[in-house]
Structures are given as structure tokens and as C-alpha cells.
Design a protein around this motif. Structure first.
Motif, short mmCIF file in Angstrom:
data_model
loop_
_atom_site.label_atom_id
_atom_site.label_comp_id
_atom_site.label_asym_id
_atom_site.label_seq_id
_atom_site.Cartn_x
_atom_site.Cartn_y
_atom_site.Cartn_z
N GLY A 262 0.84 -1.19 0.00
CA GLY A 262 0.00 0.00 0.00
C GLY A 262 0.87 1.24 0.00
O GLY A 262 2.03 1.19 0.41
N GLU A 263 0.30 2.33 -0.49
CA GLU A 263 1.03 3.59 -0.42
C GLU A 263 1.11 4.02 1.05
O GLU A 263 0.14 3.87 1.80
N LEU A 264 2.23 4.57 1.43
CA LEU A 264 2.41 4.89 2.85
C LEU A 264 2.20 6.37 3.15
O LEU A 264 1.99 6.75 4.30
N PHE A 265 2.24 7.19 2.12
CA PHE A 265 2.18 8.63 2.43
C PHE A 265 0.74 9.06 2.73
O PHE A 265 -0.22 8.38 2.38
N GLY A 266 0.63 10.21 3.36
CA GLY A 266 -0.69 10.80 3.58
C GLY A 266 -1.41 10.26 4.82
O GLY A 266 -2.56 10.60 5.07
N TRP A 267 -0.72 9.44 5.59
CA TRP A 267 -1.38 8.85 6.76
C TRP A 267 -0.84 9.40 8.07
O TRP A 267 -1.18 8.90 9.13
N ASP A 268 -0.02 10.43 7.97
CA ASP A 268 0.68 10.83 9.18
C ASP A 268 -0.26 11.17 10.34
O ASP A 268 -0.01 10.82 11.48
N ALA A 269 -1.34 11.87 10.03
CA ALA A 269 -2.24 12.31 11.10
C ALA A 269 -3.49 11.44 11.17
O ALA A 269 -4.47 11.82 11.82
N THR A 270 -3.47 10.30 10.49
CA THR A 270 -4.67 9.48 10.44
C THR A 270 -4.38 8.10 10.99
O THR A 270 -3.44 7.43 10.54
N LEU A 271 -5.16 7.69 11.95
CA LEU A 271 -4.96 6.35 12.51
C LEU A 271 -5.93 5.36 11.87
O LEU A 271 -5.57 4.21 11.60
N TYR A 272 -7.15 5.83 11.61
CA TYR A 272 -8.18 4.96 11.00
C TYR A 272 -8.88 5.74 9.91
O TYR A 272 -9.18 6.93 10.09
N ALA A 273 -9.18 5.08 8.81
CA ALA A 273 -9.89 5.76 7.74
C ALA A 273 -10.72 4.75 6.97
O ALA A 273 -10.38 3.56 6.90
N ALA A 274 -11.81 5.25 6.39
CA ALA A 274 -12.69 4.36 5.62
C ALA A 274 -12.16 4.15 4.21
O ALA A 274 -12.71 3.37 3.45
N LYS A 275 -11.10 4.81 3.88
CA LYS A 275 -10.58 4.72 2.52
C LYS A 275 -9.41 3.75 2.50
O LYS A 275 -8.47 3.86 3.26
N LYS A 276 -9.49 2.83 1.57
CA LYS A 276 -8.40 1.87 1.41
C LYS A 276 -7.24 2.58 0.71
O LYS A 276 -7.46 3.41 -0.17
N ARG A 277 -6.05 2.24 1.10
CA ARG A 277 -4.90 2.86 0.45
C ARG A 277 -4.73 2.33 -0.96
O ARG A 277 -5.02 1.16 -1.22
N SER A 278 -4.24 3.18 -1.86
CA SER A 278 -3.93 2.69 -3.19
C SER A 278 -2.68 1.81 -3.09
O SER A 278 -1.89 1.93 -2.14
N GLU A 279 -2.53 0.94 -4.04
CA GLU A 279 -1.47 -0.05 -3.94
C GLU A 279 -0.53 0.05 -5.13
O GLU A 279 -0.88 0.60 -6.17
N ARG A 280 0.64 -0.46 -4.92
CA ARG A 280 1.60 -0.47 -6.03
C ARG A 280 2.39 -1.76 -5.98
O ARG A 280 2.51 -2.41 -4.94
N SER A 281 2.94 -2.08 -7.12
CA SER A 281 3.73 -3.28 -7.22
C SER A 281 5.15 -3.00 -6.70
O SER A 281 5.69 -1.92 -6.92
N VAL A 282 5.69 -3.94 -5.97
CA VAL A 282 7.07 -3.78 -5.48
C VAL A 282 7.82 -5.09 -5.69
O VAL A 282 7.23 -6.17 -5.66
N SER A 283 9.11 -4.96 -5.92
CA SER A 283 9.95 -6.16 -5.99
C SER A 283 10.33 -6.55 -4.57
O SER A 283 10.69 -5.69 -3.78
N ILE A 284 10.22 -7.81 -4.29
CA ILE A 284 10.66 -8.26 -2.97
C ILE A 284 11.81 -9.24 -3.11
O ILE A 284 11.98 -9.87 -4.16
N LYS A 285 12.58 -9.32 -2.05
CA LYS A 285 13.68 -10.27 -2.02
C LYS A 285 13.62 -11.00 -0.68
O LYS A 285 13.57 -10.37 0.38
N ALA A 286 13.59 -12.32 -0.75
CA ALA A 286 13.59 -13.13 0.47
C ALA A 286 14.93 -13.81 0.61
O ALA A 286 15.53 -14.24 -0.38
N ILE A 287 15.40 -13.91 1.85
CA ILE A 287 16.68 -14.57 2.12
C ILE A 287 16.42 -15.77 3.04
O ILE A 287 15.38 -15.85 3.69
N PRO A 288 17.35 -16.70 3.08
CA PRO A 288 17.16 -17.84 3.99
C PRO A 288 17.00 -17.36 5.44
O PRO A 288 17.76 -16.49 5.89
N TYR A 289 16.05 -17.95 6.13
CA TYR A 289 15.79 -17.58 7.51
C TYR A 289 17.05 -17.69 8.38
O TYR A 289 17.31 -16.82 9.22
N PHE A 290 17.82 -18.74 8.16
CA PHE A 290 18.97 -18.94 9.06
C PHE A 290 19.95 -17.78 9.00
O PHE A 290 20.73 -17.57 9.91
N ALA A 291 19.90 -17.02 7.88
CA ALA A 291 20.89 -15.94 7.70
C ALA A 291 20.36 -14.57 8.12
O ALA A 291 21.02 -13.57 7.89
#
Lengths: 657, 657
Positions: B612-641
Motif C-alpha cells: 500500500g502507499e504509505l504517504f498521507g497517513w501521518d495524522a490518520t490512525l483509522y480511515a474508511a478509505k483503502k490505500r492505493s497499492e503499487r507493485s514492489v519487488s521483494i527479495k527473500a533470504i534464507p531464515y537462518f541468515a
């Protein structure tokens, strides 16, 4: 809303409540809680924790022999009972109850010492240890509750005996603490007297009480640190003995954040420490800020308000997410399953919000009052008024309450507590509910809360009768009759709640445009009013899906259901076990219907959700195969009504898909 | 696999490991951990918690003056060091280290008393309080570790001095405890000696040790309860003093579930209490069950195994979800963020699984060994071998480690511990890794784990050389050279891991059908073998999405990534903060690539997820509006490391959409 106008609160005693939702609660307090509490204070309730509170006063008054028994703050239970009685008498006169109260007040008078001191724990047990340990001893805390009771009893009955006792006690405390030579530069270990002194100041006009309250607030957290000096003075040793005697509390004694004395209050930017202490103090600060118009103090109140409500408040209005120390945590740390969210803290938030509203008129404060009233405060009491929660979690798996880190979470309410703070606090909140509904200013009548009620205000030189009829929070419509004693121009400002989109207002059947004059959460209708004018307010209440700030990590991907001001939850009783397995499609239709037979009559939300199949997993803990899913009907009930049908799972935040 | 065949373990000393993954760890243990540990035992490490362990032995031996210092089980640190040294010497001879060990053994010999007793805490401090409090005193626990070290040192070096010491000590204990007249019917407060006695029995053939181990196991939890009798005997008082002296531990003393003495072991259906005590005991029970072929004991072992692995084990092989008591919790209670999952408990699970595999040959036991080896055990040590975790959580938000209910969770590994159990336990696990790879029976050579190594077995009257080459767990292919000294028919059984679909096996380039003869997790190749035969095993390792049993409520809607035996996690270092905000589409492609520069060389998983987009929430704890979303690349590493790049958020279970 005219910006420069000063808002004056309308007292509970000027408001008659006749409301389908709240009258039931007020009757419960009158018919169940207050009598039960009296029984408990007198140790007449079987199976309840012993109280001894009245007996302590008898002993201190010389009417009985024996030893003090109970917590160091046991006296405050009697004061809270008297305060609740005072509010209750204001709306439900009851001569027998008033007589009982008068007799109790007589007893308090006899227990008071010649110099004004009144605290049975010390009079009986440690007469030589008065005022030597303000950090721990709760002497001002008990005094604060006594003062609050006295003001309330005086306001309701006009009787001054308890007020006299309170003034003598306050004067005594004023002789002990202060900046003047020969006084101690101390302040409360459990804040409460700050706001109480302000009530006493308002009731009596005696400036000394304002000054003392201001002193306590200003002095707090200054260096050299009073609690440190005081501990040195009594050669306190921090070690085995105190651990043994005080258990957990021992750990907080040297953590000044616990009682918000880690910094001068004007330098406090984050709410920390014991949540009840914190909000009681913030309420007192707000009173003093309003009375003195001290801008740095006003700024501090607003900053702390923002921190609490924008970073540390549950959707239910619960605050204090940390069991350890019953305390605030850090920003956005709002776990649902280990939440502490003490009932008293949500009540204290109402007290504070009420004061903020009058310091800085804005609907956001009344919004928080509403949020707490319909959710995190009354969740503390069962629907029959006979059992209570201290802790109000937002997610419960009863089996997990065996885990030591969730041991504070009870899946069902308990009958009474040795440390009986929450039940009487709910009682005084509900019994004094009238005070949260209206305010007035020179030219404007304000309606903050939508509760069926009547009052009479003085606005623009007129006596204006206001009368609300509504089935709020279940129905969207409020009818407000505005009847000045003679026609004339003034303003009626009605709150448009923060949760509401598309509110409409009609005056005598004529639509008025809300958007145009909506200011700081209030819609101001300025016009020529005459007797019999009817304002019809419609606050559309579709089911709202509420999302949390992404920093609240535990609510990622989850949605809470809210309708009007009421937050909903799923219970196992309606939805089966393993509630976390339920996910709600993003666009699933959600229906509302009022069910008069369910939980005393509540609107329930129903809809279609999705669950995974549960069979075939008995011997499998992890698998690469996703479970097949099926559609299920779900039913959500108001959060405040949870745990009235035995132990079971509950959750407010539901996974969304 | 021929069902009636008895499996015999192939000792660590018969196996030479040359493996890209494990040789690195073994060298770390040899070059870092063992020397560091020696320094610690001798108090030569700056900034480390004092140990005094060697000095205690010097004092007990009369070579030094002074007082005992350390935990009641401080002696066991020296034993664990000796045991790790023994394993290390087996594969990496080191005359200097062996000399140090010999000198230490000489010192132990001098510290041993004439009657065989050897425990410096009691010899020095309380010579008159031997064997009066088995519940708390860890005398048999320390003896158990000494016996394990003695057997290992004897096996590696052939030297009998330490074995003699251990036998004298075991004989002394045998004179104290037993069913015979005049002996005490006691059993360990911290189980460990049960399995140690079985090792001593196997090394010496002396039946007495088997009998004593069996006695401890049979007697446990019988009524009248020994720990209760023993406490009465010494007129123990449960109260302030013990609270002061023992803190938390005090609370467990009368909770017999804590040390699994709440019921006779054959009546125990659920794993409860302190996890390390539990799995050490289960391992000992399994040894005794195998030696005696006692069916009720075998049943009990299997039942407990099912409970642990089907209800109470993390995907990492971690066990013991409860911080309080470092203990098992109830079924399916596997919180990710408050997990205790002590490194030692995962190691103990390996010990137990290894024994279960030989009691009841089935690949599921070797699967659990593999799961623990590549995940929840080595996660306890940093990649440089210099710092250690006791607690191995599956989700960390470093800020939240300030919360008292998560205080046990460290976001970065610590250098050394006053209670130094985990580091030496990892050391002995890794140094003895060779023993988990192969077994043999009359007609079959078994390959349990895929680790580059060589060994020589006796099968079907032949000497068979086995040699594995692999880049497991990163590569899918294992080449196993099978070279009998002369051609002949026998079976080679290779494990097809539970996580693997579509394994293929070729012998000398010829495909053989795996499905046909896959039995209890092993693929048995029965044929005429001759020197130079090559078995090529391919275990396809696509990225698997793993789902948890729906009763594990915290993992609802979540998926874990696993490739081969390696469980993955997201770290803030790769994916930014607020990891819970990331959700992984159900059909998102996930790629694997080996990154030689990352974390010492690991395969990482990458893919596209959603945030979800993170900006614009600084003064808001709860809202009826769902955040817009964006695609992100993720990288997972072995848990042991994880946690090798500073403090940051981490999570194993990822929301799926």
C-alpha cells in the motif's frame, strides 16, 4: 461556529435523558451497579473480593475497632460510589439512597481529622507517615476522588456538608504542597487531584484550588526530581523488601515515565506510562489551560492529544496497549490480542476529550467521546450490569488466555475486583452522561452527542428548550426540537460526526445545505428560531470498512466494520471457531438489520465471506497445498456487546481479500 | 527398505564432510567457537559475562583457593566444550587442542571425589547437600553432559581417562538412585542423564547404565511424587526466600509440567513444559525404547513425536513457543513474534529425531532433522560464528522488543551469555554433524542427509565406500558414488525429502523409477553394485508456498516461502520497513538465484508483490478509505541468515492475496 465564542458546558443535572440506548444503561447503573457496589463496600456480597472500605471509615471515625484492610487507595471506592450516587440522584431522585449517602458523608466527616486530613489507611495504620511518600501513597488520589464526589453531591443536592469536608481536605493539602517556603514541592504519584481541584475551583470560586492544581502541574517532572528527594528523605531502600511487598509495582517506582513525571509536562510530546494516570493528568492540564489560557500548556495538551488519538488509540477508543504498567506503549504499537485497554483509561479519555472540546471547540473531540462511549467504555460492563472487564482486547482466543503473556486477558467478564476501579468508574460515567450532550455559548446552542434528551439553555438572551428524539446509534435520524421562549436569531450548531458522509439537515422540512457552513465538525444553523421548530438531522449509516494506518502492523490486510459510531466484531457464537480463517471479500455486500431479541436489541451486520476448508489437516501442520475455500455467511455484532454469551473467540479486525 | 532390518547409525567419526555449505560452519566451530568458548570458560574474554567454570574445577581439585561462582550447572559448560572438542578432533586433528582437553580432563579427575561424585558447586559450596534436591540442583544434568563428553572423547581419541571418570560418576549415581532398598526413588529435575547413560551403555556395554536410565524414565511422575517427598524431606518452604533467590524459576518449582514429571511418561500425550528438558527426555526415552523394545514406551515416543511435529513445531523446526518457562504451549499456539524457540530446543529436537529414525525407520524423522538443521538451529549463530541467539522468532519489529512481553526477543545476536547453553550446543551439533548423514543395516546403506561427505560402511558382507558430492541445499543434484570393495547385491536407500515432488534418480546414467519403490520416505535401489557406480539424485527445488494448519490462527491468510529444505524470510534490509504491509499475489512468479556475495553466499528468492502507499497517513490512525497499492519487488533470504546486517524488521510468514 463563531470562533471566538467560549463554550460552556451544560451540566448533567440540566439534562434529562430519555433514550432507547442509554436509559437502559442508566437504569442498570441505578438498579444494579450502585446497590451492588454499596453491598461490596460493606462486604455484604458473597463470593466478592473483600472491600472493608466503609469499615475503614468507621474505624477511623472511632465508631468501630479493628485494623485497616484493603489497598492503600481503598477510600476512593467510597468516594466513587458517592459520586455515582450524586449523578444518579440528579436524574432519578431516590430519598432512601440519598439518606444512605448522607449517612456515609456523616461518617466521612467523623473520620476527618481536625487539620482536615482524611485518609483511613494512614489515620488508622500509619498516622505518623502522612505525606512522606506521595509517589506511592495515593493520598492526593483519594482526596481527588473525594473532592469530585463532593462537588457532584453539592451540585445535585445543594447540600454542603461533603463540600465542606472536601474544602477542608483541599486546604490541608494546600498547606502541605506548594512553592512557598515551608511547603513541599511535591505532586501526585497518581494524578487525579489536579482535575478535582479544578472542579472544586469551579464550584466554589476559590482561587487557591486553581493555584494548587496549577502548582502540581507545573512542578511535575522538574529537577531536582521530587520523588527522588522524597525517597532519600525517608531513606528508602530499593531492594528485596519492596519487591516482596509490592510485586510488580516495585518495578515502576523508579520509572518516572510510569507516572508521567519524567519531564515537565510542557516538554512531554508522547503519551507514556500508566494510561489512567496519564489521561487524568491531561484532563487536569486541560482544565488549567482553559482557566489560565496559558498557551504553552494549551499547546502541550493539543500535542499530547494528537499523539494519543493519531498514534496510540484503538478503534474502540481504548488506550494503553501495554499490560506491563497498564500503560501506553510506543507509536502504532496496538496489538489486538495482548491489548490492555483498561476500561478506566477509555473513561479517562472521555473526561479529557470533554475538556479539550471546551478548550478548543472542534468536533474531533466529540468524535472521540462518541467512539469511546459506544465502544471501549461500555464494553467494560456486561449487558446485565453484573460483571465487568478491566481489559478490553480486540481479539480473543480463549485458549490463549492461559499463556502468561495474555493472562491479563479474560474471555468473560468478572463479578467484582479487589482493586475495584473500573466498575465504579463506568457507573459515574454513565450516571453523568447528560453532561456530554450539550454546550452553550453567548449566541449558540451546541449539540455534541445524539442521545434522546431534553435541556434548557440560555442563548442570545433567551431560554431555549432543546429536545432530541432518536434511536441512535441504530437509526440515522435525529429530530431536534428547538423552542426558545420567544422567537429570535441565534445559532444551533449540530455535530456532523467524523465518520459520516452525506449528512443532511432539514429545518421544519426544508433542506439546508450542510457543506456550506460545516466548520470544525459542526454545522451551524443561524436563523430566526421560534417555539416548535424542528431540526431533522440524517446521518447516513452504511456499513463502513475501516482501515488502520499501515504502521499498525498487526492490522495489515485487515478491515474493521463500523456503522455509525459503533465498531463491530465477529464472535464464535455466531461464526464458529477459528475466526482468523474468515476473510471478507473487498466488495462483499454487507447488510444491517436490527435484531430486538439479540443481545438486548442491537443492529447486526451480515454478509458473505470466505473460509478455508478445515478437514483433512489433523496430522498436517504445514503443507504446500492451499486449502480449498467456501463461501460462508458471517454475522458481526457490536463490539460493546461481546462476551455476553459465554467464552469464545472474538475479533474486531477481519482479514480482507 | 526392508522392514525388519535394524538400522545402525554411522558415527560422526566415520564420516568426512567436504561440503560447500557445512564445511564453512564446521570450520567456524573449530576456529571461532571452540577457542572463544575456551577463553570464556577461563574468563579471558573482555566484555563477556564471567564464567569461572575452569576455576571452579581448580578449586574443587585443590589447585586453587576461592569460592564457587556461577550457575548451579556451571560445570556443564566445561563438559559441553570437551564434547565439542572431541567431535572436532575427529574430523580436524589438532594436537594442541587435544593437549588442552587432556589437561582439562586431568583437572576433572582431580576434582572428582573418592566416591565418584563430581560437581564443583556442591563439592566447594555445599558438600553436605549432595543429592538432597534433584528437582533443582542439576547434579544429574551436569553428570549427563560429562558422560556425553566422555563417550565422545573416548570414541574420538580412544583415551579412557574421562570415560573412567564418567563411569565412576555414573556408578556413584547408581548407588544413590534406584528401586532397590536403601536407594532413593528419584529422577532428574533437568533431564539429560537418561540419554547420556544410554550412550555410556552403548560405549561400555555395562547393563547397569541402561538399567539406571530405564529407572529414571519409569519412575518419573509416579506417585507419591518424588519431588514432593524430597521437598518435605528437606523441610522446604515455598515463599519469600525462594522467590528472592530464584526469581522466575521459583514459579516453576511446584509446576511439575515444567519438568515433565506431572505424569508417568507413558501417560504423557502432549508435550508440555520446558522444551529442552522435554526433548532431552524424549531422546532418552527413545534410546531406552530401542534398547528394550518396550512397546508402551515406543508408543509413547511416537505419540509425543506426533504431538510435537503435528501441533507444536514452527516451520523452522523451532519448538517451545512460550517464553514463560521456555516451554511448549498448547496445540497450535505458535505465535511468530513472541516465539521463544530456543536454539537448544531445536538442537534437542535433532537429537530426538535422530533416535526416532533408528527406532522406527521413516524419512519423516530425517525430514525434521533437515528442517531443524537448515533453519532453526543454525539461525542461533551469526554467519561469522561470533554471536548467538537463544530465541529464534519468526517475526520481528525491533521497536516492539521494548515491550515487556517481547523483551526476550533480541533483534540482533549477542556475544556470549552468562547462562551459556546455546553456543556450545550449536558447537557440538555442528561438530558432530557427520552422524546424521548415513546409517546401515545388514543389507542396506542409508543416506539420510545430502551433505558432501565420504564414509565406509559394512553392508552385505562388503566394505562399501559412499561418497556424496553436492551443492545442497542450493542445488538440486546430488552425486553419490557407491563403491563396494567387490561387486555384489545390496541396497542403497536414499531419502526423498517430504518437501520434494518429482524426484528423479539415475544409476550410471540410467533412470530408475522412484515412485515404484518409495517406502516410508526412502527410495531403495537394490541391484548389483560395483566400484564406481554413480547414483545421481535430482530433488527439484521450485520455490514452494507453504501454508499452515488453519488452527495456527496467527498464520491465517499467510504463506511462507521454502525452497528445498530452506525456509525464507523477508528482511527490512532488502524490503524496507513495515514488512507486514507487503502482500504476495497468489500466482506471482518467484525466481531464485544464487548470490555468492550476499550473506556468505545464499540463494535468494525474488518476485513481485504489492504494497500500500504509505504517504498521507501521518495524522490518520483509522480511515474508511483503502490505500492505493503499487507493485514492489521483494527479495527473500534464507531464515537462518537473518539478522546479519544489523537490526531491522523480519518476517517468515507473508500475507498472500
Amino acid at each position: 461556529m463563531v470562533k471566538s465564542e467560549k463554550l460552556t458546558n451544560v451540566s448533567y443535572k440540566a439534562v434529562q435523558i430519555r433514550d432507547p440506548f442509554w436509559t437502559k444503561y442508566m437504569n442498570l447503573v441505578r438498579d444494579e451497579v450502585i446497590p451492588y457496589q454499596w453491598g461490596a463496600l460493606n462486604d455484604r456480597i458473597e463470593d466478592a473480593a473483600p472491600s472493608h472500605a466503609i469499615q475503614n471509615f468507621r474505624i477511623a471515625a472511632g465508631e468501630a475497632e479493628g485494623e485497616f484492610y484493603g489497598y492503600i487507595f481503598q477510600d476512593s471506592d467510597v468516594a466513587k460510589w458517592l459520586e455515582a450516587v450524586a449523578y444518579s440522584l440528579a436524574t432519578s431522585p431516590d430519598l432512601e439512597l440519598e439518606k444512605l449517602a448522607d449517612e456515609t458523608i456523616d461518617l466521612l466527616g467523623k473520620a476527618q481529622q481536625a487539620d482536615g486530613y482524611l485518609n483511613t489507611h494512614f489515620s488508622i495504620k500509619y498516622p505518623d507517615r502522612r505525606w512522606v511518600n506521595e509517589r506511592d501513597n495515593h493520598e492526593t488520589y483519594c482526596a481527588g476522588h473525594l473532592i469530585e464526589a463532593a462537588v457532584a453531591y453539592y451540585e445535585t443536592t445543594g447540600k454542603i456538608k461533603l463540600l465542606d469536608i472536601a474544602c477542608k481536605l483541599a486546604d490541608h493539602i494546600d498547606s502541605i504542597y506548594g512553592a512557598e517556603e515551608g511547603k513541599q514541592r511535591g505532586y501526585p504519584g497518581h494524578q487525579e487531584i489536579e482535575l478535582a481541584l479544578m472542579r472544586l475551583y469551579e464550584a466554589t470560586g476559590v482561587e487557591r484550588y486553581l493555584k494548587l492544581s496549577l502548582f502540581f502541574i507545573d512542578e511535575r517532572g522538574q529537577e531536582p526530581h521530587y520523588f527522588k528527594l522524597e525517597a532519600e528523605q525517608r531513606a528508602e531502600r530499593f531492594g528485596r523488601e519492596s519487591l516482596l511487598k509490592e510485586g510488580y509495582y516495585h518495578l515502576y517506582k523508579h520509572n518516572y515515565e510510569y507516572n508521567q513525571s519524567h519531564l515537565p509536562v510542557r516538554e512531554q510530546h508522547h503519551a507514556v506510562g500508566h494510561a489512567v494516570r496519564a489521561v487524568y493528568m491531561y484532563a487536569g492540564m486541560t482544565d488549567v489551560a482553559a482557566a489560565t489560557q496559558d498557551q504553552t500548556l494549551i499547546d502541550s495538551c493539543k500535542r499530547l492529544w494528537d499523539n494519543v488519538t493519531q498514534r496510540q488509540m484503538y478503534i474502540t477508543g481504548g488506550i494503553g496497549s501495554n499490560h506491563d504498567g497498564e500503560a501506553f506503549s510506543f507509536d502504532y504499537d496496538l496489538p489486538n490480542d495482548t491489548a490492555y485497554t483498561e476500561t478506566c483509561a477509555a473513561i479517562g479519555l472521555v473526561f479529557w476529550a470533554h475538556r479539550m472540546l471546551h478548550l478548543d471547540p472542534h468536533g474531533k473531540y466529540a468524535d472521540v467521546i462518541e467512539r469511546a462511549l459506544y465502544n471501549g467504555t461500555i464494553s467494560g460492563m456486561s449487558l446485565d450490569g453484573k460483571s465487568f472487564f478491566y481489559v478490553n482486547p480486540l481479539e480473543v482466543w480463549p485458549d490463549a488466555c492461559k499463556r502468561p503473556d495474555k493472562m491479563h486477558v479474560e474471555p468473560v467478564r468478572q463479578k467484582w475486583f479487589g482493586c475495584a476501579c473500573c466498575p465504579p468508574n463506568i457507573a459515574r460515567l454513565i450516571a453523568s452522561l447528560g453532561q456530554y450532550i450539550y454546550s452553550q455559548s453567548e449566541q449558540t446552542a451546541y449539540v455534541h452527542q445524539y442521545i434522546g434528551s431534553e435541556t434548557k439553555l440560555e442563548v442570545a438572551g433567551r431560554s431555549v428548550q432543546l429536545s432530541q428524539q432518536t434511536n441512535y446509534p441504530w437509526d440515522e435520524t435525529i429530530e431536534l426540537a428547538v423552542s426558545p421562549d420567544r422567537p429570535g436569531e441565534f445559532t444551533v450548531a449540530v455535530r456532523i460526526p467524523g465518520w459520516c458522509e452525506g449528512a443532511s439537515v432539514h429545518v421544519n422540512g426544508q433542506a439546508v445545505s450542510v457543506e456550506a457552513t460545516l466548520h470544525k465538525g459542526y454545522f451551524a444553523i443561524k436563523r430566526e428560531w421560534k417555539a416548535g421548530d424542528i431540526v431533522r438531522i440524517v446521518l447516513p449509516m452504511p456499513v463502513e470498512r475501516i482501515y488502520a494506518n499501515p504502521n499498525v502492523r498487526v492490522n495489515a490486510g485487515k478491515v474493521a466494520l463500523q456503522r455509525g459510531p459503533v465498531v463491530y466484531c465477529l464472535e464464535q457464537a455466531d461464526n464458529g471457531a477459528i475466526l482468523p480463517d474468515i476473510s471478507l471479500p473487498e466488495h462483499a455486500a454487507l447488510d444491517v438489520r436490527f435484531e430486538p431479541e439479540v443481545l438486548g436489541g442491537v443492529a447486526v451486520i451480515t454478509g458473505e465471506a470466505v473460509r478455508g476448508e478445515l478437514f483433512g489437516w489433523d496430522a498436517t501442520l504445514y503443507a504446500a497445498k492451499k486449502r480449498s475455500e467456501r463461501s460462508v455467511s458471517i454475522k458481526a455484532i457490536p463490539y460493546f456487546a461481546w462476551a455476553n454469551r459465554g467464552a469464545g473467540e472474538m475479533q474486531v479486525w477481519i482479514r480482507e481479500r
